[in-house]
Design an enzyme around this catalytic site. Sequence first.
Site, PDB file in Angstrom:
ATOM      1  N   ASN A 106     -35.879 -47.901 -31.642  1.00 52.70           N
ATOM      2  CA  ASN A 106     -35.995 -49.216 -30.957  1.00 52.70           C
ATOM      3  C   ASN A 106     -37.012 -49.192 -29.890  1.00 52.70           C
ATOM      4  OD1 ASN A 106     -34.790 -49.589 -28.107  1.00 52.70           O
ATOM      5  ND2 ASN A 106     -33.896 -47.506 -28.183  1.00 52.70           N
ATOM      6  N   PHE A 110     -35.168 -53.742 -22.756  1.00 53.52           N
ATOM      7  CA  PHE A 110     -34.039 -54.071 -21.680  1.00 53.52           C
ATOM      8  C   PHE A 110     -33.679 -55.575 -22.044  1.00 53.52           C
ATOM      9  CE2 PHE A 110     -35.340 -51.027 -18.142  1.00 53.52           C
ATOM     10  CZ  PHE A 110     -34.631 -49.892 -18.706  1.00 53.52           C
ATOM     11  N   ASN A 175     -39.614 -48.272 -23.325  1.00 53.52           N
ATOM     12  CA  ASN A 175     -39.892 -49.825 -23.676  1.00 53.52           C
ATOM     13  C   ASN A 175     -40.119 -50.718 -22.673  1.00 53.52           C
ATOM     14  OD1 ASN A 175     -39.408 -48.863 -26.516  1.00 53.52           O
ATOM     15  ND2 ASN A 175     -37.286 -48.966 -25.901  1.00 53.52           N
ATOM     16  N   THR A 176     -40.289 -50.431 -21.398  1.00 50.64           N
ATOM     17  CA  THR A 176     -40.769 -51.192 -20.444  1.00 50.64           C
ATOM     18  C   THR A 176     -42.066 -50.770 -19.715  1.00 50.64           C
ATOM     19  OG1 THR A 176     -38.513 -51.905 -19.975  1.00 50.64           O
ATOM     20  CG2 THR A 176     -40.078 -52.251 -18.176  1.00 50.64           C
ATOM     21  N   ASN A 244     -32.793 -39.714 -22.399  1.00 51.39           N
ATOM     22  CA  ASN A 244     -33.031 -40.962 -22.987  1.00 51.39           C
ATOM     23  C   ASN A 244     -33.691 -40.702 -24.343  1.00 51.39           C
ATOM     24  OD1 ASN A 244     -33.744 -43.879 -23.300  1.00 51.39           O
ATOM     25  ND2 ASN A 244     -33.627 -43.844 -21.112  1.00 51.39           N
TER      26      ASN A 244
END
Length: 339
Positions: A106, A110, A175-176, A244
């Site tokens: 993924n 967020f 992903n950030t 994570n």
Amino acid sequence: MFYALARPLLFALDPERAHAVACAGLDLLAKLPAPAAICCPRTVMGLEFPNPVGLAAGFDKNGDHIEALAALGFGFIEIGTVTPRPQPGNPRPRLFRLPQARALINRLGFNNAGVAHLVARVQVARARGYRGVLGINIGKNFDTPVERAEDDYVTCLRAVYTHADYITVNISSPNTKNLRALQEGAALERLLGAVRAEREALAAAHGRRVPVAVKIAPDLEPEQIVEIAGLLQRYAMDAVIATNTTVSRYAVQGLPHAEESGGLSGAPLTARSREVVAVLARALGGALPIIGVGGISSGADARAMLDAGASLVQLYTGFIYGGPPLIREAASAACAGED
């Protein structure tokens, strides 16, 4: 049996669409009588958990399905990651199945409706009688500079404090942009210092100390894990969640979608997450509890994570592939191992 029938239909859909359909189905099923959850209570972070198997953050980012998920037999639910302001996340497609590996990739970023929406949904669930252990996972907005990240975490901490049983500080999503830099040295100290100061002020104001956990990545060297363990103790955090998703693709090379950017979760992460938990357990020596998450796809995986040093475990990708039966299997194995 219902999930066995529904899964082929869900897997025929785009993963994000399938998630929305599955959540809507859970909301409907929650109106039916639920089987009794497996009960083997334990106290962690000063909280009593009816069993040690929880749902990891990311499945219900906005707190829209708390009651439905609780009816499945989880010992606790963690919602989020939530940010101060709503944000759409990264462009679609951003969620990919790797069924040969029982994995997902993924790069959601967020995506959430903002902390005000989440708080309102928690209030509704509580008003309807939900009394289970609820964790709220907090992060920063994508456009907040990493140098000011603590501002976003403090904003979320204030907003959710009276609504959470525990709060998770997520510094490990890949992903950030630059978020994982918050796991390093001075940046982590600055963030933990701000979180501790705000938590102490909130505890004094509300007469209640809400535990705070920190969620870390699997892609850390052992010396980094040990350093983080020391800082978590120094800044009086209450738990660590490991781990994570991973940016490694070693275990899925050559599979369709394996080269998509984002975080890999599921069975390929099982061994690595357990290794990180074991390193943390040695470094912490029981000073802080560990919540183990990553690649738990069976009861044996759950038991092995607890044996590695975790006090609780969480499911996500294994739950996508295995469905609700995995919750009972994992809880049974976890509880049986401590008879």
